[in-house]
Design a protein around this motif. Structure first.
Motif, PDB file in Angstrom:
ATOM      1  N   VAL A   1     -25.366   7.153 -27.454  1.00 51.38           N
ATOM      2  CA  VAL A   1     -25.990   8.617 -27.049  1.00 51.38           C
ATOM      3  C   VAL A   1     -26.428   8.391 -25.511  1.00 51.38           C
ATOM      4  O   VAL A   1     -25.851   9.222 -24.542  1.00 51.38           O
ATOM      5  CB  VAL A   1     -27.078   8.969 -27.777  1.00 51.38           C
ATOM      6  CG1 VAL A   1     -27.734  10.349 -27.061  1.00 51.38           C
ATOM      7  CG2 VAL A   1     -26.812   9.294 -29.263  1.00 51.38           C
TER       8      VAL A   1
ATOM      9  N   LEU B   1     -26.275   3.389 -32.297  1.00 58.34           N
ATOM     10  CA  LEU B   1     -26.092   5.093 -32.210  1.00 58.34           C
ATOM     11  C   LEU B   1     -26.926   5.457 -30.924  1.00 58.34           C
ATOM     12  O   LEU B   1     -26.591   6.177 -30.124  1.00 58.34           O
ATOM     13  CB  LEU B   1     -26.580   6.020 -33.584  1.00 58.34           C
ATOM     14  CG  LEU B   1     -26.589   7.288 -33.167  1.00 58.34           C
ATOM     15  CD1 LEU B   1     -25.111   7.768 -33.118  1.00 58.34           C
ATOM     16  CD2 LEU B   1     -27.243   7.973 -34.510  1.00 58.34           C
ATOM     17  N   LEU B   2     -28.026   4.978 -30.746  1.00 60.62           N
ATOM     18  CA  LEU B   2     -28.957   5.200 -29.472  1.00 60.62           C
ATOM     19  C   LEU B   2     -28.254   4.938 -28.236  1.00 60.62           C
ATOM     20  O   LEU B   2     -28.048   5.396 -27.361  1.00 60.62           O
ATOM     21  CB  LEU B   2     -30.410   4.601 -29.537  1.00 60.62           C
ATOM     22  CG  LEU B   2     -31.266   5.303 -30.486  1.00 60.62           C
ATOM     23  CD1 LEU B   2     -32.464   4.187 -30.563  1.00 60.62           C
ATOM     24  CD2 LEU B   2     -31.702   6.243 -30.292  1.00 60.62           C
TER      25      LEU B   2
ATOM     26  N   SER C   1     -36.438  16.091 -32.167  1.00 57.40           N
ATOM     27  CA  SER C   1     -36.551  15.285 -33.436  1.00 57.40           C
ATOM     28  C   SER C   1     -37.747  14.401 -33.872  1.00 57.40           C
ATOM     29  O   SER C   1     -38.152  14.275 -34.836  1.00 57.40           O
ATOM     30  CB  SER C   1     -35.163  14.043 -33.334  1.00 57.40           C
ATOM     31  OG  SER C   1     -34.892  13.524 -34.571  1.00 57.40           O
TER      32      SER C   1
ATOM     33  N   LYS D   1     -33.844  14.879 -28.663  1.00 57.31           N
ATOM     34  CA  LYS D   1     -34.704  13.661 -29.005  1.00 57.31           C
ATOM     35  C   LYS D   1     -35.920  14.014 -29.274  1.00 57.31           C
ATOM     36  O   LYS D   1     -36.678  13.610 -30.098  1.00 57.31           O
ATOM     37  CB  LYS D   1     -34.530  12.501 -27.913  1.00 57.31           C
ATOM     38  CG  LYS D   1     -35.026  11.329 -28.130  1.00 57.31           C
ATOM     39  CD  LYS D   1     -34.597  10.588 -29.215  1.00 57.31           C
ATOM     40  CE  LYS D   1     -35.367   8.951 -29.442  1.00 57.31           C
ATOM     41  NZ  LYS D   1     -36.761   9.276 -29.434  1.00 57.31           N
TER      42      LYS D   1
ATOM     43  N   LYS E   1     -24.697   9.624 -40.100  1.00 59.10           N
ATOM     44  CA  LYS E   1     -24.986   9.610 -38.789  1.00 59.10           C
ATOM     45  C   LYS E   1     -26.594  10.266 -38.716  1.00 59.10           C
ATOM     46  O   LYS E   1     -27.426   9.673 -38.066  1.00 59.10           O
ATOM     47  CB  LYS E   1     -24.255  10.666 -38.110  1.00 59.10           C
ATOM     48  CG  LYS E   1     -24.515  11.140 -36.590  1.00 59.10           C
ATOM     49  CD  LYS E   1     -23.693  11.812 -35.811  1.00 59.10           C
ATOM     50  CE  LYS E   1     -24.138  12.191 -34.422  1.00 59.10           C
ATOM     51  NZ  LYS E   1     -23.319  12.747 -33.941  1.00 59.10           N
ATOM     52  N   GLU E   2     -26.842  11.132 -39.789  1.00 58.38           N
ATOM     53  CA  GLU E   2     -28.126  11.746 -39.503  1.00 58.38           C
ATOM     54  C   GLU E   2     -29.342  10.695 -40.133  1.00 58.38           C
ATOM     55  O   GLU E   2     -30.454  10.561 -39.488  1.00 58.38           O
ATOM     56  CB  GLU E   2     -28.162  12.775 -40.662  1.00 58.38           C
ATOM     57  CG  GLU E   2     -29.647  13.543 -40.790  1.00 58.38           C
ATOM     58  CD  GLU E   2     -29.743  14.802 -41.747  1.00 58.38           C
ATOM     59  OE1 GLU E   2     -30.724  15.347 -41.856  1.00 58.38           O
ATOM     60  OE2 GLU E   2     -28.633  15.123 -42.171  1.00 58.38           O
TER      61      GLU E   2
ATOM     62  N   LYS F   1     -28.755   7.264 -39.450  1.00 62.53           N
ATOM     63  CA  LYS F   1     -29.069   6.704 -38.497  1.00 62.53           C
ATOM     64  C   LYS F   1     -29.895   7.207 -37.357  1.00 62.53           C
ATOM     65  O   LYS F   1     -30.806   6.212 -36.587  1.00 62.53           O
ATOM     66  CB  LYS F   1     -27.665   6.232 -37.838  1.00 62.53           C
ATOM     67  CG  LYS F   1     -26.708   5.323 -38.744  1.00 62.53           C
ATOM     68  CD  LYS F   1     -25.348   5.166 -38.058  1.00 62.53           C
ATOM     69  CE  LYS F   1     -24.693   4.258 -38.640  1.00 62.53           C
ATOM     70  NZ  LYS F   1     -23.126   4.244 -38.021  1.00 62.53           N
ATOM     71  N   GLU F   2     -29.929   8.390 -37.190  1.00 60.29           N
ATOM     72  CA  GLU F   2     -30.819   9.020 -36.230  1.00 60.29           C
ATOM     73  C   GLU F   2     -32.167   9.196 -36.897  1.00 60.29           C
ATOM     74  O   GLU F   2     -32.996   9.059 -35.918  1.00 60.29           O
ATOM     75  CB  GLU F   2     -30.342  10.518 -36.223  1.00 60.29           C
ATOM     76  CG  GLU F   2     -28.958  10.736 -35.283  1.00 60.29           C
ATOM     77  CD  GLU F   2     -28.773  12.136 -35.355  1.00 60.29           C
ATOM     78  OE1 GLU F   2     -29.493  13.220 -35.812  1.00 60.29           O
ATOM     79  OE2 GLU F   2     -27.636  12.351 -34.611  1.00 60.29           O
ATOM     80  N   GLU F   3     -32.442   9.243 -38.115  1.00 59.55           N
ATOM     81  CA  GLU F   3     -33.886   9.031 -38.385  1.00 59.55           C
ATOM     82  C   GLU F   3     -34.267   7.580 -38.315  1.00 59.55           C
ATOM     83  O   GLU F   3     -35.722   7.413 -38.205  1.00 59.55           O
ATOM     84  CB  GLU F   3     -33.845   9.428 -40.099  1.00 59.55           C
ATOM     85  CG  GLU F   3     -33.609  11.080 -40.267  1.00 59.55           C
ATOM     86  CD  GLU F   3     -33.636  11.412 -41.641  1.00 59.55           C
ATOM     87  OE1 GLU F   3     -33.786  10.527 -42.475  1.00 59.55           O
ATOM     88  OE2 GLU F   3     -33.486  12.598 -42.062  1.00 59.55           O
TER      89      GLU F   3
ATOM     90  N   ASP G   1     -33.494   5.565 -36.037  1.00 60.67           N
ATOM     91  CA  ASP G   1     -33.401   5.220 -34.672  1.00 60.67           C
ATOM     92  C   ASP G   1     -32.440   3.954 -34.632  1.00 60.67           C
ATOM     93  O   ASP G   1     -32.772   2.906 -33.955  1.00 60.67           O
ATOM     94  CB  ASP G   1     -34.450   4.844 -34.134  1.00 60.67           C
ATOM     95  CG  ASP G   1     -35.537   5.987 -33.741  1.00 60.67           C
ATOM     96  OD1 ASP G   1     -34.884   6.915 -33.801  1.00 60.67           O
ATOM     97  OD2 ASP G   1     -36.784   5.873 -33.846  1.00 60.67           O
ATOM     98  N   ASP G   2     -31.224   4.128 -35.123  1.00 59.46           N
ATOM     99  CA  ASP G   2     -30.015   3.128 -35.055  1.00 59.46           C
ATOM    100  C   ASP G   2     -29.907   2.428 -33.563  1.00 59.46           C
ATOM    101  O   ASP G   2     -29.291   3.391 -32.922  1.00 59.46           O
ATOM    102  CB  ASP G   2     -28.827   3.292 -35.923  1.00 59.46           C
ATOM    103  CG  ASP G   2     -27.854   2.208 -35.787  1.00 59.46           C
ATOM    104  OD1 ASP G   2     -28.168   1.504 -36.636  1.00 59.46           O
ATOM    105  OD2 ASP G   2     -26.882   2.421 -35.160  1.00 59.46           O
TER     106      ASP G   2
END
Length: 357
Positions: free
Chosen positions: A336, A332-333, A39, A36, A321-322, A324-326, A328-329
């Motif tokens: 995790v 998804l958070l 990123s 985290k 997925k990538e 969503k990570e960018e 800050d979905d």
């Protein structure tokens, strides 16, 4: 005139977002090498690098100016190399720490040179590696014990004085920060806030350079012992061809400024805006201008439906997925965090214990 106002407001908004993310990274309770935090570090660096290129394009700063001639709203952009240098030191997992240290030094020295040019400080900038070698070759006389003790006392007194200044600046900055939230704040108070912020980062930059200078002999010793080779050999075959080395991006517009604010290391060139763009196009990271419209016209669904496409369902899910990570979905958070909490209470191997003695 309206376009200039829009450009300034968009630059200011981008800086505020990047600076907010930068402060969140410094306050993070997670370890620096966590996915985290790493990123966020990469994301913040990309934002600050984009800001640096934009500041270079609009030719915001001039060597002939003094700090009083710089607009109040432009003062914060002098912090860009200091912020990039701090984030560079937080990069983990590259396998070449010496390269990271040298890039961070370039950013920190560039910041000190600029604020000294504008008269914000008169601090003596620590010598670079090349300058240090020249000094050592020209001054080969052995220092006496008295000289060594005197230098140690001077360094200690300077460090104590800098520590006291740091505490005073932090106290002043805390008071000014409260005034910055006032929508009717006057230009003089806002200017005092940015000048105080610059002085605070000057002291922090000096400490960072001192820490990096102490770290380099350790890294050099590890290289001599062959540890660095064993650490990088495993990842070099996988990532060396796909991930280029980190390059410093400083505020410069053309070749003339590039020579003035040079990195000082032949192996670490400073890139102008055009050189950086051409390099990314050559490496395939950015599309060629002639092909940009054609690429932008295609969407993910077109690539999936294309009979010649080699993308599998796993690739599409990885891309989603990538993204969503960018962004800050939230969903998804939440997943995790739930998995982290599960791992905290369920250690590996605790599942089936029936057949254990």
């Amino acid at each position: 005139m309206s376009e200039n106002i829009k450009d300034t407001s968009s630059l200011s908004e981008l800086f505020e977002n990047a600076f907010k993310l930068f402060n969140n990274i410094n306050k993070a309770e997670q370890p620096t090498n966590s996915p985290k935090v790493q990123s966020d570090v990469r994301k913040a660096m990309n934002m600050l690098e984009d800001l640096t290129r934009l500041v270079s394009v609009v030719d915001m700063f001039s060597e002939n100016e003094t700090i009083d001639e710089i607009a109040t709203e432009h003062l914060k952009y002098l912090l860009l190399p200091a912020l990039l240098g701090t984030l560079t030191t937080k990069i983990c997992g590259t396998g070449d720490r010496m390269h990271i240290v040298k890039v961070a030094e370039i950013y920190f020295r560039d910041f000190l040179k600029r604020v000294k040019t504008y008269g914000v400080t008169d601090v003596d900038i620590p010598e670079s590696e090349a300058e240090n070698d020249e000094t050592n070759t020209s001054n080969e006389t052995v220092k006496s014990n008295t000289q060594m003790v005197t230098e140690m006392v001077c360094r200690r007194n300077t460090k104590l004085q800098r520590y006291r200044e740091q505490k005073e600046l932090e106290s002043s900055l805390s008071t000014l920060q409260k005034n910055m939230d006032n929508p009717n704040i006057d230009d003089e108070t806002k200017r005092e806030y940015f000048i105080t912020l610059l002085k605070l980062y000057i002291n922090q930059t000096i400490e960072e350079l001192s820490s990096l200078a102490a770290e380099k002999p350790i890294l050099e010793h590890m290289q001599q012992m062959g540890r660095t080779e064993t650490m990088t050999s495993q990842s070099s075959h996988k990532s060396k061809s796909s991930t280029p080395k980190l390059q410093p991006i400083i505020i410069t517009r053309d070749e003339v400024q590039k020579k003035v604010y040079g990195a000082g290391y032949p192996s670490l060139p400073v890139l102008t805006v055009q050189e950086f763009y051409d390099q990314r196009v050559k490496e395939g990271d950015w599309p060629d201008p002639a092909q940009r419209n054609q690429i932008n016209s295609k969407c993910l669904q077109d690539l999936v439906n294309d009979g010649t496409s080699e993308n599998t369902q796993e690739d599409i899910e990885a891309v989603e997925k990538e993204e969503k990570e960018e962004k800050d979905d939230p969903e998804l958070l939440e997943q995790v965090r739930a998995m982290d909490e599960y791992k905290d209470t369920h250690r590996r191997g605790w599942g089936n214990r029936a057949n254990r003695s």
